[in-house]
Design a protein around this motif. Structure first.
Motif: not given
Ligand code: MG
Ligand code: TXA
Length: 322
Positions: A48, A50, A135, A137, A143, A227-228
């Protein structure tokens, strides 16, 4: 090669091999790994991209397993679980040491959720391990709500996507903290503040806390702005009349008024973001919904996806979006 499959045995064996696999939940698709295997969980962050300071949700099969992973569980959790679990609600509780630090980003708390999607539940049951899953993504993006969305986002990066159809809820779970004897909604979601208050029998005090400075570490990084987000800049429109002023520009307006209620808006919101994004306009516009009930979670996602407010930008620059 990334394969889309409906074969649950494949998902189970991937999880047990220590690999990551995309799994359907009732909210959005998750990118799952064995929550007791540090190296497997590490792969989630890698795929991700992340940041490691952003903790993951641990998904478990049933409330009977809760005590294995969390301590000091208040009655309210059991009450809420009776009404909403399995379902789109996540409980942040004090963690037990069995939960690897890599999941909780070093925090003393762990976010736990019991997803209701049948296929995810079977994977949990048959693998016999808790599944850590954010999620599915790339970090900071929208997401995914279909196997196809996941494929577009993560193809070549993971081996399998378990196809469980379109996610019904369409936005991520409500994240609630039960730490320090207080109940706080860290991320609004499908289960609303009113729903929660009805079950626990009293009103919540400070509903959502603003994330800032030193507090950052203890709050939900899902509350971060930006975000998103779609790749195309998205602007919130307060007054639809502003659209006539910018009508000569190359933009796409997401019209949520065609949906009959907030549930179907939530269910279609991320799909609308994706459709708009793929059209490759210069920018996207959207109007928020009424800020009550599920509307709070919908507006939260719109805000996080947006670059700003179109009226503010236009009044500042004197010309629209140069
Ligand atoms: Mg998320
Ligand atoms: O519906 C959902 O919750 C989906 C599906 C896949 O289950 N998952 C999801 O995961 O949205 P993710 O990683 O995108 O968002 C998890 C949120 C983040 O905002 C994270 O910061 C927060 O939960 N979280 C996780 N552990 C936490 C903790 N110990 N304390 C506070 N917030 C935590």
């Amino acid at each position: 090669m990334t394969e889309i499959t409906k074969n649950i045995d494949i998902a189970v064996s991937e999880i047990l091999k220590g690999n990551v696999v995309a799994l359907p939940t009732e909210t959005v698709y998750g990118l799952g790994a064995n929550g007791l295997n540090k190296n497997a969980v590490l792969k989630i962050y890698e795929v991700k991209k992340r940041p490691h300071f952003n903790p993951l949700i641990l998904h478990i099969h049933s409330i009977d397993n809760l005590r294995k992973f969390a301590k000091h569980i208040p009655d309210e959790v059991y009450k809420l679980a009776e009404s909403y679990s399995p379902g789109p609600i996540t409980y942040v509780l004090e963690k037990k040491s069995i939960v690897p630090d890599i999941i909780t980003a070093g925090l003393d708390s762990v976010a736990i959720r019991f997803p209701s999607h049948k296929m995810f539940r079977r994977v949990l049951k048959e693998s016999g391990v808790p599944i850590a899953a954010p999620s599915a993504n790339m970090f900071g993006r929208i997401s995914p709500v279909t196997a196809r969305d996941v494929y577009k986002e993560l193809k070549g990066k993971i081996n399998y996507i378990l196809d469980g159809g379109r996610c019904e809820v369409g936005i991520e779970s409500t994240v609630i903290s039960f730490l320090n004897g207080r109940i706080k909604i860290l991320r609004p979601g499908f289960v609303t503040q009113k729903d929660i208050e009805k079950v626990i029998g009293y009103k919540l005090k400070d509903i959502r806390i603003k994330q800032s400075g030193a507090m950052k570490k203890y709050l939900s990084p899902g509350m971060l702005k930006s975000h998103y987000a779609p790749l195309t800049p998205l602007y919130v429109v307060e007054d639809l009349n502003s659209l006539t002023k910018i009508s000569k520009q190359n933009f796409y307006h997401i019209d949520l008024s065609k949906y009959k209620n907030l549930k179907s808006i939530a269910s279609n919101l991320f799909k609308e973001f994706r459709i708009a994004d793929e059209k490759k306009y210069d920018f996207i516009t959207i109007q928020k919904v009424e800020n009550i009930g599920l509307g709070i979670a919908i507006n939260d996602r719109i805000e996080k996806a947006s670059t700003g407010n179109i009226e503010m930008i236009s009044s500042k620059s004197n010309s629209y979006l140069i």
